[in-house]
Write a protein that holds these residues in place. Structure first.
Motif, PDB file in Angstrom:
ATOM      1  N   ILE A 265      54.410  60.840  35.972  1.00 22.96           N
ATOM      2  CA  ILE A 265      53.393  60.553  36.026  1.00 22.96           C
ATOM      3  C   ILE A 265      53.662  58.442  35.226  1.00 22.96           C
ATOM      4  O   ILE A 265      54.428  58.811  34.328  1.00 22.96           O
ATOM      5  CB  ILE A 265      52.606  61.404  34.718  1.00 22.96           C
ATOM      6  CG1 ILE A 265      52.099  62.577  35.975  1.00 22.96           C
ATOM      7  CG2 ILE A 265      51.124  60.996  34.518  1.00 22.96           C
ATOM      8  CD1 ILE A 265      51.909  62.161  37.306  1.00 22.96           C
ATOM      9  N   ASN A 266      52.502  58.111  35.532  1.00 23.04           N
ATOM     10  CA  ASN A 266      53.189  56.434  34.858  1.00 23.04           C
ATOM     11  C   ASN A 266      51.938  56.728  33.340  1.00 23.04           C
ATOM     12  O   ASN A 266      50.848  56.793  33.962  1.00 23.04           O
ATOM     13  CB  ASN A 266      52.320  55.759  35.885  1.00 23.04           C
ATOM     14  CG  ASN A 266      52.959  54.111  35.331  1.00 23.04           C
ATOM     15  OD1 ASN A 266      53.273  53.498  34.394  1.00 23.04           O
ATOM     16  ND2 ASN A 266      51.750  53.396  36.080  1.00 23.04           N
ATOM     17  N   ILE A 267      52.537  56.901  33.035  1.00 20.78           N
ATOM     18  CA  ILE A 267      51.292  57.439  31.514  1.00 20.78           C
ATOM     19  C   ILE A 267      52.031  55.749  29.773  1.00 20.78           C
ATOM     20  O   ILE A 267      53.127  55.857  29.576  1.00 20.78           O
ATOM     21  CB  ILE A 267      51.510  58.252  30.269  1.00 20.78           C
ATOM     22  CG1 ILE A 267      50.911  58.592  29.700  1.00 20.78           C
ATOM     23  CG2 ILE A 267      52.876  58.874  30.355  1.00 20.78           C
ATOM     24  CD1 ILE A 267      50.100  60.350  28.959  1.00 20.78           C
ATOM     25  N   TRP A 268      51.238  55.442  30.019  1.00 22.87           N
ATOM     26  CA  TRP A 268      51.420  54.488  28.932  1.00 22.87           C
ATOM     27  C   TRP A 268      50.685  55.375  27.122  1.00 22.87           C
ATOM     28  O   TRP A 268      49.847  54.904  26.579  1.00 22.87           O
ATOM     29  CB  TRP A 268      51.085  53.221  28.564  1.00 22.87           C
ATOM     30  CG  TRP A 268      51.106  52.100  29.254  1.00 22.87           C
ATOM     31  CD1 TRP A 268      52.079  52.431  30.352  1.00 22.87           C
ATOM     32  CD2 TRP A 268      51.032  50.841  29.653  1.00 22.87           C
ATOM     33  NE1 TRP A 268      52.655  51.267  30.990  1.00 22.87           N
ATOM     34  CE2 TRP A 268      51.949  50.365  31.059  1.00 22.87           C
ATOM     35  CE3 TRP A 268      50.362  49.850  28.959  1.00 22.87           C
ATOM     36  CZ2 TRP A 268      51.567  49.124  31.528  1.00 22.87           C
ATOM     37  CZ3 TRP A 268      50.168  48.448  29.757  1.00 22.87           C
ATOM     38  CH2 TRP A 268      50.733  48.570  30.909  1.00 22.87           C
ATOM     39  N   GLN A 269      51.592  55.596  26.404  1.00 24.30           N
ATOM     40  CA  GLN A 269      51.470  56.238  25.036  1.00 24.30           C
ATOM     41  C   GLN A 269      51.160  55.072  23.888  1.00 24.30           C
ATOM     42  O   GLN A 269      51.999  54.275  23.346  1.00 24.30           O
ATOM     43  CB  GLN A 269      52.728  57.446  24.405  1.00 24.30           C
ATOM     44  CG  GLN A 269      53.266  58.471  25.401  1.00 24.30           C
ATOM     45  CD  GLN A 269      51.526  59.354  25.674  1.00 24.30           C
ATOM     46  OE1 GLN A 269      51.189  59.960  26.683  1.00 24.30           O
ATOM     47  NE2 GLN A 269      50.816  59.317  24.608  1.00 24.30           N
ATOM     48  N   GLY A 270      50.656  55.879  22.781  1.00 25.45           N
ATOM     49  CA  GLY A 270      50.540  54.807  22.016  1.00 25.45           C
ATOM     50  C   GLY A 270      49.913  53.700  22.488  1.00 25.45           C
ATOM     51  O   GLY A 270      49.991  52.511  21.367  1.00 25.45           O
ATOM     52  N   THR A 271      48.783  53.784  23.369  1.00 27.90           N
ATOM     53  CA  THR A 271      47.851  52.559  23.026  1.00 27.90           C
ATOM     54  C   THR A 271      46.656  53.104  23.457  1.00 27.90           C
ATOM     55  O   THR A 271      46.221  54.425  24.140  1.00 27.90           O
ATOM     56  CB  THR A 271      48.244  52.620  24.782  1.00 27.90           C
ATOM     57  OG1 THR A 271      49.865  52.855  25.022  1.00 27.90           O
ATOM     58  CG2 THR A 271      47.777  50.578  25.544  1.00 27.90           C
ATOM     59  N   SER A 272      46.034  52.548  22.225  1.00 25.60           N
ATOM     60  CA  SER A 272      44.682  52.671  22.371  1.00 25.60           C
ATOM     61  C   SER A 272      43.486  51.302  22.881  1.00 25.60           C
ATOM     62  O   SER A 272      44.203  50.219  23.317  1.00 25.60           O
ATOM     63  CB  SER A 272      44.113  52.438  20.889  1.00 25.60           C
ATOM     64  OG  SER A 272      44.661  51.051  19.971  1.00 25.60           O
TER      65      SER A 272
END
Length: 593
Positions: A265-272
């Motif tokens: 899954i294409n997910i950017w963590q630590g991103t607000s």
């Protein structure tokens, strides 16, 4: 007990013979589906359409409005090819005597976008003429013809187990997307997976540093109060038999992490998402993001805000006087982790819903000197084993999760209310002592509550009893329900009746702001918020406000709710977005019959 919808809706009263053949009933009714008229429905019939014919979520009430709307929409959408499914035909009987035949049909819509759909009919015998008639009609969008199956995604092999190839936990190379999902909990992950299944260029954004942190960072004893088979993400059984029946927060975090890796899954963590703007001329969102000290912007045609129906903003009761003199610790349950540092001291919990009971049970298990729960209003207590008996009829190891979702989550909410109340109340009536024991120690219990009201209107407020009620009945958790706190003293609280309660730790388990409109305002501004409107609670038709469906802005969806709703309704959000990307948006039926 509150009522969800103010329409004349009732469970059928006519009984069915034991030798009723549901397959024959379903087959013989098929020809009528092409020209349904009011005489084919009982007077208080309901029709709930889930994007199949109306392009949104609509519930129509009474035979006249149902039949006229059916005639118009089936003509407009060029409905054809009704086929009865004999394997799904069955007789349903409730403990209080209601019975009906449930029949299922596939059908197609020939007008663009061409679609595959399902119709589910609850049929009853008319007591006057003996004819089979429709009590409840459900129609469900299953897929877009010529497009991939939204219920299937092939697992991917990832070479580097530490970091996925698509940029998880970091920036990818792309800055332009067809859809961006804000929120990486179950609702957001499910939506991302569905979009990927349909070939949409998507991205999931999550403010937490790791997948599953939305669970991992909760209080230590947090766990689901529903069975394991209900907890899956789409496409597979996320939680196998090696997991506990009541999934812990660590189980959930692990399962989510493995699922994201399995399906890449294409997910950017630590991103607000700091802010977002809509360009009407380009029909594009610009999202301004922050990752630690870094900032960047991306663009997208569509946004799904998957913030969760529980919201993120804690609610506190009106403040008590003299807080500055209190020498102990106060916190909201959002800050609570575990109470070991208060062992041997006095704990107080304000509130009586699920989290409050969990926290109080924690305090007992950690051997605080005393534990008291402050009850502000009568509380519905639903024994977990009662709910378990119902939920496992659909959510079990033998039935695919998407089929269980279709059977459970497509009913009109008013019908789901009638069925759950009838079944759960019958169970509760058979063990009065369980509830009497709570009343004897001062806990004001609602034993015949309405779980649907708590889910779709109140966003909680009940307790699914997984053991804390016994601690209350046995006096391990004390109850203060005859007065409310008015002021602090240095060692605790004073109540309106003059009583004094010692406290070293006070936890406010008083819930969260549930209206996702607040998050829309914060990210996109009040102009967009005004277009989108409120989120959650039922509208005049009996559908949830603002959730899963088109709202006042053409390029944003709001998504959240229970685990089942987060998982199942993500399919409809993805299908709506795919249809719009194909320039064949699902046509909206907006008339009021």
């Amino acid at each position: 007990m509150s009522k969800l919808v103010n329409y004349p809706v009732a469970l059928p009263t006519a009984s069915l013979p034991e030798d009723t053949d549901p397959v024959s009933v379903a087959r013989d009714f098929t020809p009528r589906l092409y020209n349904l008229a009011s005489q084919h429905f009982i007077p208080d019939a309901l029709w709930r359409d889930l994007f199949a014919l109306t392009g949104t979520l609509r519930t129509f009430h009474n035979a006249s409005s149902v039949s006229s709307t059916w005639a118009e929409t089936t003509k407009t959408r060029k409905v054809h090819s009704f086929v009865s499914d004999p394997e799904e035909a069955r007789v349903v009987r409730l403990p209080q005597g209601s019975a009906w035949v449930e029949a299922r049909y596939s059908f197609e819509c020939g007008e663009r976008p061409e679609t595959r759909c399902t119709a589910i009919l609850n049929l009853v015998r008319d007591q006057g003429d003996g004819e089979w008639k429709i009590w409840v009609l459900r129609t469900v969008l299953e897929g877009l013809k010529g497009m991939p199956d939204v219920e299937f995604l092939e697992p991917e092999k990832v070479r580097d187990e530490g970091k996925l190839s698509n940029g998880v936990n970091g920036h990818g190379e792309e800055e332009e997307f067809e859809c961006v999902v804000i929120g990486g909990g179950l609702a957001g992950l499910s939506t991302g997976g569905r979009l990927k299944a349909l070939g949409v260029r998507y991205l999931v954004l999550d403010k937490n540093e790791r997948v599953g942190d939305n669970w991992k960072l909760r209080y230590a004893s947090a766990r689901l109060h529903t069975n394991r088979e209900y907890g899956h993400l789409p496409f597979d059984r996320t939680f196998g038999p090696e997991y506990e029946e009541y999934l812990s927060k660590d189980d959930l975090a692990k399962g989510y992490t493995e699922w994201v890796k399995k399906f890449n899954i294409n997910i950017w963590q630590g991103t607000s998402v700091e802010s977002g703007t809509w360009d009407e001329s380009r029909q594009l969102w610009t999202l301004n993001l922050r990752q630690g000290e870094d900032e960047c912007s991306i663009t997208t045609s569509f946004v799904v805000l998957a913030g969760g129906a529980g919201g993120q903003v804690p609610i506190f009761p009106p403040p008590y006087q003299d807080e500055e003199v209190f020498e102990g610790t106060t916190m909201h349950s959002a800050e609570y982790t575990e109470p070991s540092k208060w062992k041997g001291k006095h704990g107080v919990v304000v509130g009586t819903a699920n989290t409050a009971h969990d926290v109080a049970a924690d305090m007992v298990d950690t051997e605080l000197a005393s534990v008291t729960i402050i009850q502000r209003s009568r509380t519905y207590v639903l024994p977990a084993e009662h709910y378990f008996k119902i939920v496992t009829l659909n959510y079990n190891a033998q039935k695919p999760t998407h089929e269980a979702d279709r059977g459970t989550l497509t009913s009109p909410f008013a019908v789901a209310e009638l069925m759950s109340c009838a079944t759960l109340s019958a169970m509760a009536s058979k063990e009065p002592e369980r509830f009497d024991a709570l009343e004897r120690v001062g806990f004001k219990v609602e034993r015949y509550g309405n779980i649907q009201d708590h889910i779709v209107n109140r966003l909680g407020g009940h307790y699914m009893d997984v053991g804390a009620s016994k601690k209350i009945a046995e006096g391990l958790i004390k109850v203060k329900s005859d007065a409310l706190p008015v002021r602090y003293v240095k060692d605790g609280l004073v109540f309106s009746d003059g009583t004094h309660l010692k406290a070293d730790l006070i936890v406010f388990a008083t819930g969260f702001v549930g209206n996702m409109r607040r998050q829309v305002d914060q990210i996109f501004g009040t102009k967009v918020g005004d277009q989108v409107g409120d989120f959650w609670g039922l509208d005049e038709e009996g559908e949830i406000k603002g959730a899963f469906k088109p709202v006042g802005h053409p390029a944003i969806w709001l998504h959240g709710g229970t685990i089942g709703q987060g998982r199942y309704y993500s399919r409809f959000i993805a299908l709506q977005i795919k249809a719009r990307l194909l320039r064949t948006a699902l046509p909206l039926y907006e008339k009021t019959p």
